[in-house]
Design a protein around this motif. Structure first.
Motif, short mmCIF file in Angstrom:
data_model
loop_
_atom_site.label_atom_id
_atom_site.label_comp_id
_atom_site.label_asym_id
_atom_site.label_seq_id
_atom_site.Cartn_x
_atom_site.Cartn_y
_atom_site.Cartn_z
N GLN A 141 7.84 -0.87 -11.56
CA GLN A 141 6.40 -1.14 -11.55
C GLN A 141 5.81 -1.01 -10.14
O GLN A 141 4.71 -0.49 -9.97
CB GLN A 141 6.11 -2.52 -12.15
N GLN A 142 6.55 -1.43 -9.12
CA GLN A 142 6.09 -1.26 -7.74
C GLN A 142 6.06 0.23 -7.37
O GLN A 142 5.15 0.68 -6.67
CB GLN A 142 6.99 -2.02 -6.76
N VAL A 143 7.05 0.97 -7.83
CA VAL A 143 7.09 2.41 -7.57
C VAL A 143 5.90 3.10 -8.24
O VAL A 143 5.26 3.97 -7.65
CB VAL A 143 8.45 3.02 -8.00
N ILE A 144 5.58 2.71 -9.48
CA ILE A 144 4.42 3.28 -10.16
C ILE A 144 3.15 3.01 -9.37
O ILE A 144 2.30 3.89 -9.20
CB ILE A 144 4.32 2.75 -11.61
N ALA A 145 3.00 1.80 -8.86
CA ALA A 145 1.82 1.47 -8.05
C ALA A 145 1.75 2.37 -6.81
O ALA A 145 0.66 2.85 -6.44
CB ALA A 145 1.84 0.00 -7.65
N ARG A 146 2.89 2.61 -6.16
CA ARG A 146 2.89 3.48 -4.97
C ARG A 146 2.59 4.93 -5.36
O ARG A 146 1.89 5.65 -4.62
CB ARG A 146 4.22 3.37 -4.24
N ILE A 147 3.11 5.36 -6.50
CA ILE A 147 2.82 6.73 -6.96
C ILE A 147 1.33 6.86 -7.24
O ILE A 147 0.72 7.89 -6.90
CB ILE A 147 3.68 7.08 -8.20
N ASN A 148 0.72 5.87 -7.83
CA ASN A 148 -0.73 5.90 -8.07
C ASN A 148 -1.49 5.99 -6.74
O ASN A 148 -2.48 6.71 -6.63
CB ASN A 148 -1.18 4.69 -8.87
N GLN A 149 -1.02 5.28 -5.73
CA GLN A 149 -1.63 5.33 -4.40
C GLN A 149 -1.53 6.75 -3.83
O GLN A 149 -2.50 7.31 -3.31
CB GLN A 149 -0.92 4.33 -3.49
N VAL A 150 -0.35 7.36 -3.95
CA VAL A 150 -0.10 8.70 -3.42
C VAL A 150 -0.89 9.74 -4.21
O VAL A 150 -1.47 10.66 -3.63
CB VAL A 150 1.42 8.99 -3.44
N SER A 151 -0.93 9.61 -5.53
CA SER A 151 -1.66 10.60 -6.33
C SER A 151 -3.16 10.53 -6.04
O SER A 151 -3.84 11.56 -6.00
CB SER A 151 -1.36 10.46 -7.82
N ALA A 152 -3.69 9.34 -5.78
CA ALA A 152 -5.11 9.21 -5.40
C ALA A 152 -5.37 9.93 -4.08
O ALA A 152 -6.39 10.61 -3.92
CB ALA A 152 -5.50 7.75 -5.31
#
Length: 179
Positions: free
Chosen positions: A25-36
Motif C-alpha cells: 500500500q505504501q508502494v502504491i502511494a509512491r507510484i501514484n506520486q511518481v505517476s502524477a
C-alpha cells in the motif's frame, strides 16, 4: 529527453492476501506520486500487467486486475505480458519509439523478477533508467527478506555499466521528471 514511466505488475493478486508484497500500500502511494509527476511533465505512463493462461494471475480474474488504489488516467497505456520481461512478445518497445521516449522511470512488482528483468532489457535496448528505489517491492523469499531483496537490487542495478546506459536509483520524493 522524453520520459515514460513503467508501472510493472501492480496487480490485485500481488498486493493483497497471504502473498501480498512488502509494504504494497505504501508502494502504491509512491507510484501514484511518481505517476502524477510524470503526467504533469507530459510523460507517458504505461501500466504493465502480467498474466497466465490459467491459475494465478489468469487474464480477467480479480487477481489480474490493477491494484485497488492505483491511479490510472485516460491517456495511460495498458500492456499485457506473459514473461518477466515487459518487452518480450509485447509492443512496449514500439509504443516507446512511437512516443519518442528516450528515458524510462521504472517501479512496480516483483523486484527480483519483472522489475529486474525489464530494467536490464531496457538498458540493453539503449534506455537509461531511473529506478524508483522506494516504489518497487517483493514478497521476499526463504533466504532474503523483501527489504533485503529491494536493497540488493537497488545496489546491483545501479552498478551495471556494461550496457552503456545506466540505472540511477532515486526516491519517489526526489524524482524529477523534465517536460
Amino acid at each position: 529527453m522524453t520520459t515514460a514511466l513503467l508501472v510493472i505488475d501492480v496487480q490485485q493478486g500481488l498486493c493483497e492476501g497471504e502473498h501480498a508484497a512488502f509494504e504494497s500500500q505504501q508502494v502504491i502511494a509512491r507510484i501514484n506520486q511518481v505517476s502524477a509527476k510524470a503526467r504533469a511533465a507530459g510523460g507517458l505512463v504505461v501500466f504493465i500487467q502480467h498474466e497466465s493462461s490459467s491459475g494465478y494471475l489468469e487474464f480477467g480474474t480479480d487477481a489480474w486486475q490493477l491494484a485497488r488504489g492505483l491511479h490510472i488516467e485516460v491517456p495511460d497505456i495498458l500492456i499485457r505480458k506473459t514473461t518477466p520481461d515487459s518487452f518480450h512478445r509485447t509492443d512496449l518497445e514500439q509504443v516507446l519509439k512511437k512516443h519518442g521516449v528516450t528515458e524510462l522511470v521504472v517501479c512496480g512488482m516483483h523486484t527480483e523478477y519483472c522489475v529486474d528483468t525489464t530494467t536490464r532489457r531496457a538498458l540493453a535496448l539503449g534506455f537509461p533508467v531511473a529506478l524508483v528505489g522506494d516504489a518497487h517491492t517483493s514478497e521476499g523469499n526463504r533466504h532474503l527478506s523483501a527489504a533485503q531483496v529491494i536493497q540488493h537490487h537497488n545496489e546491483t542495478l545501479a552498478n551495471i555499466s556494461s550496457f552503456g546506459p545506466r540505472v540511477r536509483v532515486v526516491s519517489a520524493e526526489a524524482l524529477r521528471v523534465e517536460p
